[in-house]
Design an enzyme around this catalytic site. Structure first.
Site, PDB file in Angstrom:
ATOM      1  N   SER A 162      -5.498 -10.297 -11.331  1.00 23.39           N
ATOM      2  CA  SER A 162      -5.205  -9.577 -12.577  1.00 23.39           C
ATOM      3  C   SER A 162      -6.014 -10.226 -13.691  1.00 23.39           C
ATOM      4  CB  SER A 162      -3.710  -9.691 -12.898  1.00 23.39           C
ATOM      5  OG  SER A 162      -3.417  -9.072 -14.139  1.00 23.39           O
ATOM      6  N   ALA A 184       0.804  -1.232   0.000  1.00 24.98           N
ATOM      7  CA  ALA A 184       0.000   0.000   0.000  1.00 24.98           C
ATOM      8  C   ALA A 184       0.835   1.279   0.000  1.00 24.98           C
ATOM      9  CB  ALA A 184      -0.948  -0.003   1.197  1.00 24.98           C
ATOM     10  N   SER A 185       2.137   1.167  -0.248  1.00 26.20           N
ATOM     11  CA  SER A 185       2.951   2.390  -0.237  1.00 26.20           C
ATOM     12  C   SER A 185       2.861   3.148  -1.553  1.00 26.20           C
ATOM     13  CB  SER A 185       4.410   2.061   0.087  1.00 26.20           C
ATOM     14  OG  SER A 185       4.964   1.216  -0.902  1.00 26.20           O
ATOM     15  N   GLY A 188      -7.272  13.665   7.577  1.00 22.77           N
ATOM     16  CA  GLY A 188      -8.396  13.454   8.508  1.00 22.77           C
ATOM     17  C   GLY A 188      -8.768  12.001   8.703  1.00 22.77           C
ATOM     18  N   TYR A 204       4.186 -14.529 -13.714  1.00 25.74           N
ATOM     19  CA  TYR A 204       3.173 -13.614 -13.148  1.00 25.74           C
ATOM     20  C   TYR A 204       1.752 -14.152 -13.395  1.00 25.74           C
ATOM     21  CZ  TYR A 204       0.464  -9.296 -12.550  1.00 25.74           C
ATOM     22  OH  TYR A 204      -0.458  -8.366 -12.154  1.00 25.74           O
TER      23      TYR A 204
HETATM   24  P1  NAP Z   1       3.288  -1.013  -7.715  1.00 25.78           P
HETATM   25  O1  NAP Z   1       2.918   0.352  -8.145  1.00 25.78           O
HETATM   26  O2  NAP Z   1       4.600  -1.566  -8.139  1.00 25.78           O
HETATM   27  O3  NAP Z   1       3.198  -1.090  -6.123  1.00 25.78           O
HETATM   28  C1  NAP Z   1       3.475  -2.315  -5.496  1.00 25.78           C
HETATM   29  C2  NAP Z   1       3.309  -2.187  -3.998  1.00 25.78           C
HETATM   30  O4  NAP Z   1       3.554  -3.463  -3.403  1.00 25.78           O
HETATM   31  C3  NAP Z   1       4.299  -1.228  -3.374  1.00 25.78           C
HETATM   32  O5  NAP Z   1       3.694  -0.614  -2.258  1.00 25.78           O
HETATM   33  C4  NAP Z   1       5.438  -2.148  -2.914  1.00 25.78           C
HETATM   34  O6  NAP Z   1       6.158  -1.523  -1.868  1.00 25.78           O
HETATM   35  C5  NAP Z   1       4.623  -3.354  -2.461  1.00 25.78           C
HETATM   36  N1  NAP Z   1       5.322  -4.642  -2.458  1.00 25.78           N
HETATM   37  C6  NAP Z   1       6.049  -5.231  -3.436  1.00 25.78           C
HETATM   38  N2  NAP Z   1       6.531  -6.407  -3.020  1.00 25.78           N
HETATM   39  C7  NAP Z   1       6.089  -6.574  -1.755  1.00 25.78           C
HETATM   40  C8  NAP Z   1       6.244  -7.591  -0.776  1.00 25.78           C
HETATM   41  N3  NAP Z   1       6.993  -8.689  -1.007  1.00 25.78           N
HETATM   42  N4  NAP Z   1       5.648  -7.445   0.430  1.00 25.78           N
HETATM   43  C9  NAP Z   1       4.912  -6.346   0.701  1.00 25.78           C
HETATM   44  N5  NAP Z   1       4.721  -5.349  -0.176  1.00 25.78           N
HETATM   45  C10 NAP Z   1       5.315  -5.459  -1.388  1.00 25.78           C
HETATM   46  O7  NAP Z   1       2.200  -2.084  -8.172  1.00 25.78           O
HETATM   47  P2  NAP Z   1       0.663  -1.908  -8.640  1.00 25.78           P
HETATM   48  O8  NAP Z   1       0.643  -1.664 -10.090  1.00 25.78           O
HETATM   49  O9  NAP Z   1      -0.036  -0.981  -7.712  1.00 25.78           O
HETATM   50  O10 NAP Z   1       0.136  -3.408  -8.411  1.00 25.78           O
HETATM   51  C11 NAP Z   1      -0.488  -3.773  -7.188  1.00 25.78           C
HETATM   52  C12 NAP Z   1      -1.171  -5.111  -7.365  1.00 25.78           C
HETATM   53  O11 NAP Z   1      -2.085  -5.029  -8.450  1.00 25.78           O
HETATM   54  C13 NAP Z   1      -0.233  -6.259  -7.700  1.00 25.78           C
HETATM   55  O12 NAP Z   1      -0.677  -7.443  -7.063  1.00 25.78           O
HETATM   56  C14 NAP Z   1      -0.375  -6.390  -9.191  1.00 25.78           C
HETATM   57  O13 NAP Z   1      -0.081  -7.686  -9.658  1.00 25.78           O
HETATM   58  C15 NAP Z   1      -1.838  -6.045  -9.372  1.00 25.78           C
HETATM   59  N6  NAP Z   1      -2.178  -5.601 -10.720  1.00 25.78           N
HETATM   60  C16 NAP Z   1      -1.713  -4.409 -11.191  1.00 25.78           C
HETATM   61  C17 NAP Z   1      -2.087  -4.003 -12.462  1.00 25.78           C
HETATM   62  C18 NAP Z   1      -1.656  -2.688 -13.044  1.00 25.78           C
HETATM   63  O14 NAP Z   1      -1.977  -2.436 -14.210  1.00 25.78           O
HETATM   64  N7  NAP Z   1      -0.991  -1.821 -12.322  1.00 25.78           N
HETATM   65  C19 NAP Z   1      -2.885  -4.835 -13.266  1.00 25.78           C
HETATM   66  C20 NAP Z   1      -3.318  -6.033 -12.750  1.00 25.78           C
HETATM   67  C21 NAP Z   1      -2.974  -6.405 -11.468  1.00 25.78           C
HETATM   68  P3  NAP Z   1       7.639  -2.024  -1.443  1.00 25.78           P
HETATM   69  O15 NAP Z   1       8.449  -2.095  -2.710  1.00 25.78           O
HETATM   70  O16 NAP Z   1       8.131  -1.025  -0.452  1.00 25.78           O
HETATM   71  O17 NAP Z   1       7.434  -3.367  -0.816  1.00 25.78           O
END
Ligand code: NAP
Length: 252
Positions: A143, A15-16, A55, A157
């Protein structure tokens, strides 16, 4: 209007930034007390600080979901801080590209350990607290890639994201007697920091393939997760909600 989730405790992994941040912020805006988790402590704390400044109520905690002891520590800290857990959004995921001709077992393991095993570890760590909640909810971020489509470079993936759904269906059966629902959102291409790393050509290719002619926003996913976490979704379990702007619809 959905029944309020005010006061409920939501743990959001990954969630960062990106989708997880969107879920954390929108849940907080709807009154949830949110645990913002990510490997990087600073990033998690910064998002929690932004929520509190707006808030809401949030705490940032470090957690690598691929490590069992860290998942357990996260659940314990969440309970200690907020007194329980009502909602788990198992969202943390990575998507480094590697084609099969060069993929190493280590690359495979990194993706599966984070995306699939990490979902299991987050669920099992939060389970005792979720069982004590009168409205336990688990929302997985899967996904379209894997469950519905394929994309070159993402066989590991895709396997992890399809695997989450297999996990979900049996988890939903096992946890139903405890009143806990388990569902998954299947995002299409969502504008996040992680997606941007795939480069401009990828983004342009994806945007052109989406009938609604734009990438999704993190809010598009967060509102789907919010619905699945609501009281109104109490009779929905083991199901998937595709949020992709129609990307998977065209026959050609
Ligand atoms: P993102 O922008 O790369 O953000 C990923 C987040 O996960 C960051 O907060 C990262 O913080 C954290 N993270 C990574 N590895 C981790 C671990 N081992 N333990 C805990 N936290 C971890 O990714 P996103 O695009 O938001 O994707 C989020 C989710 O949505 C994923 O499951 C991804 O497969 C899914 N998704 C994304 C898309 C898309 O188009 N963006 C499409 C389909 C599905 P840290 O690096 O500090 O850990």
């Amino acid at each position: 209007m959905l029944t309020s989730i005010k006061g409920r405790v939501a743990v959001v992994t990954g969630a960062s930034r990106g989708i997880g941040r969107g879920i954390a912020e929108i849940f907080a805006r709807h009154g949830a007390r949110v645990v913002v988790a990510a490997r990087g402590r600073e990033g998690a704390e910064a998002v929690a600080a932004a929520i509190n400044a707006a808030g809401g109520e949030a705490v940032g905690l470090p957690c690598d979901v691929a490590r069992p002891e860290e998942a357990l520590r996260l659940a314990a800290a969440a309970e200690q801080h907020f007194g329980g857990i009502d909602i788990l959004c198992a969202n943390a995921g990575i998507f480094p590209a590697a084609k099969l001709t060069s993929m190493t077992p280590e690359q495979w393991d990194e993706v599966l350990n984070t995306n699939l095993k990490g979902s299991f570890l987050a669920v099992s760590a939060c389970l005792p607290a979720l069982r004590r909640s009168p409205h336990g909810r688990i929302v997985l971020t899967s996904s379209i890639t894997g469950p519905i489509t394929g994309y070159a470079g993402w066989s590991h993936y895709g396997a992890s994201k399809a695997g989450q759904l297999g996990f979900m269906r049996t988890a939903a059966i096992e946890l139903a007697p405890h009143g806990i629902t388990v569902n998954a959102v299947l995002p299409g291409n969502i504008a996040t920091e992680g997606l941007a790393a795939n480069g401009e050509a990828y983004i342009a290719e994806m945007a052109a393939a989406i009938p609604l002619r734009r990438l999704g926003s993190v809010a598009d996913i967060a509102y789907a997760a919010l619905f699945l976490a609501s009281d109104e979704a109490a009779f929905i379990t083991g199901q998937t909600l595709v949020v992709d702007g129609g990307q998977t619809l065209p026959e050609a």
